[in-house]
Every structure is written in structure tokens, then in C-alpha cells.
Scaffold this motif. Structure first.
Motif, mmCIF file in Angstrom:
data_model
loop_
_atom_site.group_PDB
_atom_site.id
_atom_site.type_symbol
_atom_site.label_atom_id
_atom_site.label_comp_id
_atom_site.label_asym_id
_atom_site.label_seq_id
_atom_site.Cartn_x
_atom_site.Cartn_y
_atom_site.Cartn_z
ATOM 1 N N VAL A 128 0.848 -1.191 0.000
ATOM 2 C CA VAL A 128 0.000 0.000 0.000
ATOM 3 C C VAL A 128 0.885 1.243 0.000
ATOM 4 O O VAL A 128 0.615 2.216 -0.719
ATOM 5 N N SER A 129 1.961 1.218 0.775
ATOM 6 C CA SER A 129 2.905 2.351 0.797
ATOM 7 C C SER A 129 3.520 2.575 -0.579
ATOM 8 O O SER A 129 3.668 3.720 -1.024
ATOM 9 N N ILE A 130 3.861 1.494 -1.249
ATOM 10 C CA ILE A 130 4.415 1.600 -2.606
ATOM 11 C C ILE A 130 3.385 2.244 -3.539
ATOM 12 O O ILE A 130 3.715 3.138 -4.320
ATOM 13 N N ALA A 131 2.133 1.796 -3.439
ATOM 14 C CA ALA A 131 1.076 2.341 -4.294
ATOM 15 C C ALA A 131 0.896 3.842 -4.039
ATOM 16 O O ALA A 131 0.754 4.630 -4.984
ATOM 17 N N ILE A 132 0.920 4.252 -2.768
ATOM 18 C CA ILE A 132 0.783 5.679 -2.444
ATOM 19 C C ILE A 132 1.935 6.476 -3.043
ATOM 20 O O ILE A 132 1.722 7.538 -3.643
ATOM 21 N N ILE A 137 3.976 10.250 -7.210
ATOM 22 C CA ILE A 137 4.869 10.519 -8.343
ATOM 23 C C ILE A 137 4.051 10.857 -9.581
ATOM 24 O O ILE A 137 4.365 11.802 -10.311
ATOM 25 N N GLN A 138 2.975 10.100 -9.795
ATOM 26 C CA GLN A 138 2.122 10.350 -10.959
ATOM 27 C C GLN A 138 1.500 11.744 -10.886
ATOM 28 O O GLN A 138 1.417 12.452 -11.876
ATOM 29 N N ILE A 141 4.012 14.299 -11.951
ATOM 30 C CA ILE A 141 4.251 14.266 -13.402
ATOM 31 C C ILE A 141 3.058 14.837 -14.154
ATOM 32 O O ILE A 141 3.208 15.596 -15.103
ATOM 33 N N GLU A 142 1.853 14.454 -13.729
ATOM 34 C CA GLU A 142 0.625 14.886 -14.387
ATOM 35 C C GLU A 142 -0.234 15.639 -13.378
ATOM 36 O O GLU A 142 -1.167 15.062 -12.810
ATOM 37 N N PRO A 143 0.045 16.914 -13.140
ATOM 38 C CA PRO A 143 -0.749 17.658 -12.151
ATOM 39 C C PRO A 143 -2.226 17.653 -12.526
ATOM 40 O O PRO A 143 -2.582 17.713 -13.704
ATOM 41 N N ILE A 144 -3.060 17.590 -11.514
ATOM 42 C CA ILE A 144 -4.508 17.604 -11.730
ATOM 43 C C ILE A 144 -4.902 18.999 -12.200
ATOM 44 O O ILE A 144 -4.545 20.003 -11.586
ATOM 45 N N ALA A 145 -5.658 19.066 -13.299
ATOM 46 C CA ALA A 145 -6.073 20.357 -13.849
ATOM 47 C C ALA A 145 -7.059 21.014 -12.899
ATOM 48 O O ALA A 145 -7.976 20.375 -12.368
#
Length: 151
Positions: A128-132, A137-138, A141-145
Motif C-alpha cells: 500500500v505504501s508503494i502504491a501511495i 509521483i504520478q 508528473i501529471e498535475p490535476i487540472a
């Protein structure tokens, strides 16, 4: 490629077969863990006890309170109740393969064993820590508009 040794908890807390479920419960509560490997004096993995085992023993103890010979099931030595059929993983195994294996077999942890000696543990909480971390990171890279952004 990431390996299990990159994310495992090295040198996990362990108990020995003569310890009791009460000992396991105390460590789990003090440290906030749900799995405790059971090792022999040579640090070889021989079993595992889980939070579910402790909770089950507590429930059984409560059911027998009305009996005159009440004996707490938490006094049970681990050698009588630990899981002996174990799945383990080598520290050099791939992290993805370990995660897939845990998901497929519906297990919450994998003891990490090298040359028959317990060297670590990896749990579903680690994944779960890895997924967070990957989600963070995502987002970088791709900021939420922004909904108010009209450009």
C-alpha cells in the motif's frame, strides 16, 4: 527491477515457540504490527502468528468465561497454534512477483528467508505504501487540472 529486499522490513520482531499468544498480542499492540514470525534459536523460520490468531483466541476465551476452569487461550504457547505451512520469499525475488503471489494466495505477509534464516518480512501494508508513493509521483508528473483553469 526492484527486489523484495528494497522494500522489506529487515530483522523483524520475532518470537520463539515457547512464547505465548499473550506475548504476541503485547508486541503487536506495542509496535502496531499484525504478523510475527516464530523462529528457533538459529533464527530459522518455523512458523508465524497473526493478529487474527490472537483475536480468535480472545473470542474463545470470552466464550468459556462461564466455565469454572477458565483458562485464557492467550496463555497458549505459540508452538501449539502457530501456522507451520509457510510461504516465504527470497530477498532477491522481484517485488512485482511477490505482490502477485500475495494477492493470488490471499496472504497478508511473506517472511523473507535467505539460506534458511529469516532476514525480513514484507506485508500488504508495504505494498500500500508503494502504491501511495507511485500515485504521488504520478501527480507530480501529471498535475490535476484546476476546474477554474480556462486556458
Amino acid at each position: 527491477m526492484f527486489t523484495v529486499s528494497d522494500m522489506m522490513t529487515p530483522n523483524p520482531h520475532t518470537l520463539q515457540p515457547h512464547n505465548t499468544l499473550a506475548d504476541a498480542k503485547a508486541i503487536m499492540e506495542d509496535i502496531g504490527i499484525r504478523h510475527i514470525p516464530v523462529t528457533d534459536i538459529d533464527e530459522q523460520l518455523i512458523g508465524i502468528v497473526t493478529q487474527r490468531d490472537v483475536l480468535s483466541a480472545q473470542e474463545s476465551s470470552l466464550e468459556s468465561i462461564t466455565k469454572t476452569d477458565f483458562h485464557s487461550n492467550l496463555d497458549t504457547p505459540l508452538e501449539k497454534c502457530m501456522h507451520r505451512t509457510l510461504m516465504s520469499v527470497d530477498p532477491h525475488a522481484g517485488l512485482k512477483e511477490a505482490a502477485v503471489y500475495m494477492q493470488k494466495h490471499k496472504i497478508g505477509c511473506l517472511p523473507v528467508v535467505e539460506k534458511k534464516r529469516l532476514v525480513g518480512i514484507i506485508t500488504d501494508t508495504d505494498f500500500v505504501s508503494i502504491a501511495i508513493n507511485l500515485l504521488e509521483i504520478q501527480e507530480e508528473i501529471e498535475p490535476i487540472a484546476d476546474d477554474n483553469d480556462t486556458t
